[in-house]
Design a protein around this motif. Structure first.
Motif, PDB file in Angstrom:
ATOM      1  N   TYR A 176       0.957  -1.178  -0.009  1.00 19.37           N
ATOM      2  CA  TYR A 176      -0.137   0.075   0.034  1.00 19.37           C
ATOM      3  C   TYR A 176       0.897   1.450   0.043  1.00 19.37           C
ATOM      4  O   TYR A 176       1.833   1.369   0.608  1.00 19.37           O
ATOM      5  N   HIS A 177       0.353   2.289  -0.557  1.00 19.04           N
ATOM      6  CA  HIS A 177       1.356   3.545  -0.870  1.00 19.04           C
ATOM      7  C   HIS A 177       1.735   4.177   0.184  1.00 19.04           C
ATOM      8  O   HIS A 177       2.935   4.679   0.324  1.00 19.04           O
ATOM      9  N   LYS A 178       1.144   4.200   1.161  1.00 18.67           N
ATOM     10  CA  LYS A 178       1.450   4.996   2.464  1.00 18.67           C
ATOM     11  C   LYS A 178       2.732   4.026   3.285  1.00 18.67           C
ATOM     12  O   LYS A 178       2.964   2.806   3.064  1.00 18.67           O
ATOM     13  N   SER A 179       3.393   4.764   4.047  1.00 19.21           N
ATOM     14  CA  SER A 179       4.286   3.911   4.884  1.00 19.21           C
ATOM     15  C   SER A 179       4.116   4.038   6.510  1.00 19.21           C
ATOM     16  O   SER A 179       3.137   5.078   6.933  1.00 19.21           O
ATOM     17  N   GLY A 180       4.664   3.233   7.278  1.00 20.33           N
ATOM     18  CA  GLY A 180       4.055   3.429   8.571  1.00 20.33           C
ATOM     19  C   GLY A 180       2.928   2.717   8.956  1.00 20.33           C
ATOM     20  O   GLY A 180       2.393   2.046   8.496  1.00 20.33           O
ATOM     21  N   GLU A 181       2.591   3.149  10.438  1.00 17.97           N
ATOM     22  CA  GLU A 181       1.065   2.707  10.826  1.00 17.97           C
ATOM     23  C   GLU A 181      -0.087   3.100  10.035  1.00 17.97           C
ATOM     24  O   GLU A 181      -0.152   4.437   9.840  1.00 17.97           O
ATOM     25  N   VAL A 182      -0.920   2.357   9.491  1.00 17.68           N
ATOM     26  CA  VAL A 182      -2.100   2.513   8.527  1.00 17.68           C
ATOM     27  C   VAL A 182      -3.049   1.641   9.200  1.00 17.68           C
ATOM     28  O   VAL A 182      -3.220   0.660   9.498  1.00 17.68           O
ATOM     29  N   ASN A 183      -4.374   2.695   8.965  1.00 15.71           N
ATOM     30  CA  ASN A 183      -5.637   1.759   9.488  1.00 15.71           C
ATOM     31  C   ASN A 183      -5.887   0.552   8.494  1.00 15.71           C
ATOM     32  O   ASN A 183      -5.978   0.621   7.251  1.00 15.71           O
ATOM     33  N   GLY A 184      -6.131  -0.531   9.264  1.00 11.14           N
ATOM     34  CA  GLY A 184      -6.176  -1.760   8.650  1.00 11.14           C
ATOM     35  C   GLY A 184      -7.283  -1.990   7.864  1.00 11.14           C
ATOM     36  O   GLY A 184      -7.360  -2.515   6.522  1.00 11.14           O
ATOM     37  N   LYS A 185      -8.603  -1.448   8.085  1.00 12.52           N
ATOM     38  CA  LYS A 185      -9.772  -1.580   7.384  1.00 12.52           C
ATOM     39  C   LYS A 185      -9.634  -0.793   6.193  1.00 12.52           C
ATOM     40  O   LYS A 185     -10.401  -1.349   5.260  1.00 12.52           O
ATOM     41  N   LYS A 186      -8.955   0.295   6.275  1.00 10.43           N
ATOM     42  CA  LYS A 186      -8.814   1.039   4.858  1.00 10.43           C
ATOM     43  C   LYS A 186      -8.109   0.227   3.887  1.00 10.43           C
ATOM     44  O   LYS A 186      -8.456   0.288   2.714  1.00 10.43           O
ATOM     45  N   VAL A 187      -7.145  -0.372   4.305  1.00  8.99           N
ATOM     46  CA  VAL A 187      -6.319  -1.216   3.386  1.00  8.99           C
ATOM     47  C   VAL A 187      -7.082  -2.229   2.951  1.00  8.99           C
ATOM     48  O   VAL A 187      -6.915  -2.592   1.623  1.00  8.99           O
ATOM     49  N   ALA A 188      -7.601  -3.027   3.921  1.00  3.51           N
ATOM     50  CA  ALA A 188      -8.693  -4.330   3.403  1.00  3.51           C
ATOM     51  C   ALA A 188      -9.546  -3.894   2.416  1.00  3.51           C
ATOM     52  O   ALA A 188      -9.708  -4.680   1.515  1.00  3.51           O
ATOM     53  N   LYS A 189     -10.007  -2.815   2.524  1.00  2.99           N
ATOM     54  CA  LYS A 189     -11.417  -2.492   1.402  1.00  2.99           C
ATOM     55  C   LYS A 189     -10.627  -1.937   0.232  1.00  2.99           C
ATOM     56  O   LYS A 189     -11.101  -2.512  -0.768  1.00  2.99           O
ATOM     57  N   LYS A 190      -9.634  -1.321   0.154  1.00  6.74           N
ATOM     58  CA  LYS A 190      -9.027  -1.101  -1.011  1.00  6.74           C
ATOM     59  C   LYS A 190      -8.417  -2.231  -1.695  1.00  6.74           C
ATOM     60  O   LYS A 190      -8.463  -2.197  -2.978  1.00  6.74           O
ATOM     61  N   SER A 191      -7.629  -3.281  -0.818  1.00 13.62           N
ATOM     62  CA  SER A 191      -7.310  -4.500  -1.586  1.00 13.62           C
ATOM     63  C   SER A 191      -8.500  -5.270  -2.137  1.00 13.62           C
ATOM     64  O   SER A 191      -8.211  -5.958  -3.160  1.00 13.62           O
ATOM     65  N   LEU A 192      -9.646  -5.357  -1.409  1.00 12.72           N
ATOM     66  CA  LEU A 192     -10.764  -6.170  -1.994  1.00 12.72           C
ATOM     67  C   LEU A 192     -11.269  -5.616  -3.244  1.00 12.72           C
ATOM     68  O   LEU A 192     -11.633  -6.092  -4.190  1.00 12.72           O
ATOM     69  N   LEU A 193     -11.107  -4.121  -3.393  1.00 17.77           N
ATOM     70  CA  LEU A 193     -11.608  -3.514  -4.256  1.00 17.77           C
ATOM     71  C   LEU A 193     -10.658  -3.527  -5.747  1.00 17.77           C
ATOM     72  O   LEU A 193     -11.336  -3.544  -6.836  1.00 17.77           O
ATOM     73  N   ILE A 194      -9.510  -3.438  -5.505  1.00 20.15           N
ATOM     74  CA  ILE A 194      -8.688  -3.015  -6.476  1.00 20.15           C
ATOM     75  C   ILE A 194      -7.462  -3.753  -6.795  1.00 20.15           C
ATOM     76  O   ILE A 194      -7.682  -4.602  -7.830  1.00 20.15           O
ATOM     77  N   GLN A 195      -6.853  -3.970  -5.719  1.00 19.22           N
ATOM     78  CA  GLN A 195      -5.762  -5.438  -5.680  1.00 19.22           C
ATOM     79  C   GLN A 195      -5.275  -5.775  -4.575  1.00 19.22           C
ATOM     80  O   GLN A 195      -5.608  -4.958  -3.430  1.00 19.22           O
ATOM     81  N   ASN A 196      -4.708  -6.730  -4.353  1.00 25.63           N
ATOM     82  CA  ASN A 196      -4.308  -7.295  -3.018  1.00 25.63           C
ATOM     83  C   ASN A 196      -3.079  -6.671  -2.570  1.00 25.63           C
ATOM     84  O   ASN A 196      -1.898  -7.027  -2.706  1.00 25.63           O
ATOM     85  N   PHE A 197      -3.140  -5.766  -1.698  1.00 27.05           N
ATOM     86  CA  PHE A 197      -1.826  -4.801  -1.408  1.00 27.05           C
ATOM     87  C   PHE A 197      -1.073  -5.676  -0.348  1.00 27.05           C
ATOM     88  O   PHE A 197       0.116  -5.441   0.098  1.00 27.05           O
ATOM     89  N   PHE A 198      -1.690  -6.846   0.339  1.00 29.25           N
ATOM     90  CA  PHE A 198      -1.352  -7.508   1.356  1.00 29.25           C
ATOM     91  C   PHE A 198      -0.034  -8.486   0.680  1.00 29.25           C
ATOM     92  O   PHE A 198       1.187  -8.699   1.416  1.00 29.25           O
ATOM     93  N   GLY A 199      -0.278  -8.993  -0.376  1.00 28.58           N
ATOM     94  CA  GLY A 199       0.674  -9.880  -0.948  1.00 28.58           C
ATOM     95  C   GLY A 199       0.944 -11.060  -0.371  1.00 28.58           C
ATOM     96  O   GLY A 199       0.071 -11.703   0.153  1.00 28.58           O
TER      97      GLY A 199
END
Length: 274
Positions: free
Chosen positions: A135-158
């Protein structure tokens, strides 16, 4: 004291690559680790290669019957003793300082359930062919925000190799969902992310090997429709539990975009894998 980090390798017919994977773990600058290796009744000499490693930190297990990927991955997790966990497929590798950097981030950020780093894509000979950025940000990030974008666009978790898990969070959300055959890790990352924060490190601290005969290669190649079906079920699962808000349009868009990405990844595999 450094917290104990449990590194898991679920192995099946990986004799040609697993020693390199094991060496990359045992040669870490972070020393308080245990390496749990579970051979899923391999048909080649994978078990012999594992047993040839003489290091007290290595714990070797052998399944008398093949449990399959999901079963073996869950068995690996069940055998861990560490405060933090990394699961690594038997042909991937860690950079020498990967665990040290990720464990430090986990220690310093108690609300974080996942620590993630960027991934170097390599071919069967270890030659770099690309990079998978988190995911494009660095450091501590809200998990739900990354999860939603991963489901919509691409798997940022890898892939598993670039994730470190807080074991206490894993015990709350549960192990890998056995209803998924291929994207079981994606489902777990979403569950962990929705229960806490993520810490993102934009350093290439690991290598993911691209092979046509791997699960990834088979999935995006011959089993492309299976992947799309699992992705649809994954999105619907997390939309229905109410933790992530997704409309019918969001679900439809996510499935369509997954099909497009599969085509692009298929082209990449043809160009850079063997």
């Amino acid at each position: 004291m450094e917290p104990l980090v449990s590194v898991c390798i679920p192995a099946y017919n990986n004799a040609g690559y697993i020693r390199e994977t094991i060496d990359s773990i045992l040669n870490q600058t972070y020393h308080n680790i245990e390496l749990v290796v579970v051979d899923d009744n391999s048909k080649d000499n994978t078990l012999d290669v594992i047993r040839s490693v003489k290091d007290s930190r290595v714990k070797v297990y052998h399944n008398e019957e093949n449990l399959g990927m999901v079963g073996n991955w869950n068995k690996c997790l069940s055998l861990t003793s560490g405060e933090y966990i990394k699961l690594i497929c038997a042909d991937d590798m860690l950079d020498q300082n990967a665990i040290e950097i990720e464990a430090r981030a986990m220690q310093q950020h108690p609300t974080v359930n996942l620590v993630e780093s960027d991934t170097r894509l390599v071919d069967i000979n270890g030659k770099k062919t690309g990079v998978f950025h988190r995911y494009h940000k660095s450091g501590e990030v809200n998990g739900k925000k990354v999860a939603k974008k991963s489901l919509l666009i691409q798997n940022f978790f890898g892939a598993p190799v670039n994730n470190m898990i807080r074991k206490s969070a894993l015990e709350k959300v549960g192990y890998f969902d056995e209803s998924f055959t291929y994207i079981l890790d994606f489902d777990m990352w979403v569950r962990l992310a929705c229960s806490g924060d993520i810490y993102i490190i934009h350093q290439q601290l690991n290598s993911f090997r691209i092979r046509n005969d791997s699960n990834t290669g088979n999935l995006i190649g011959a089993n492309r429709d299976v992947y799309v079906d699992e992705h649809k079920r994954l999105v619907e699962k997390h939309a229905s539990n109410g933790v992530i808000k997704l409309s019918k349009f969001d679900i439809g868009f996510s499935v369509w975009f997954r099909k497009v990405r599969n085509v692009l990844i298929g082209i990449y595999l043809k160009l850079f894998s063997k």
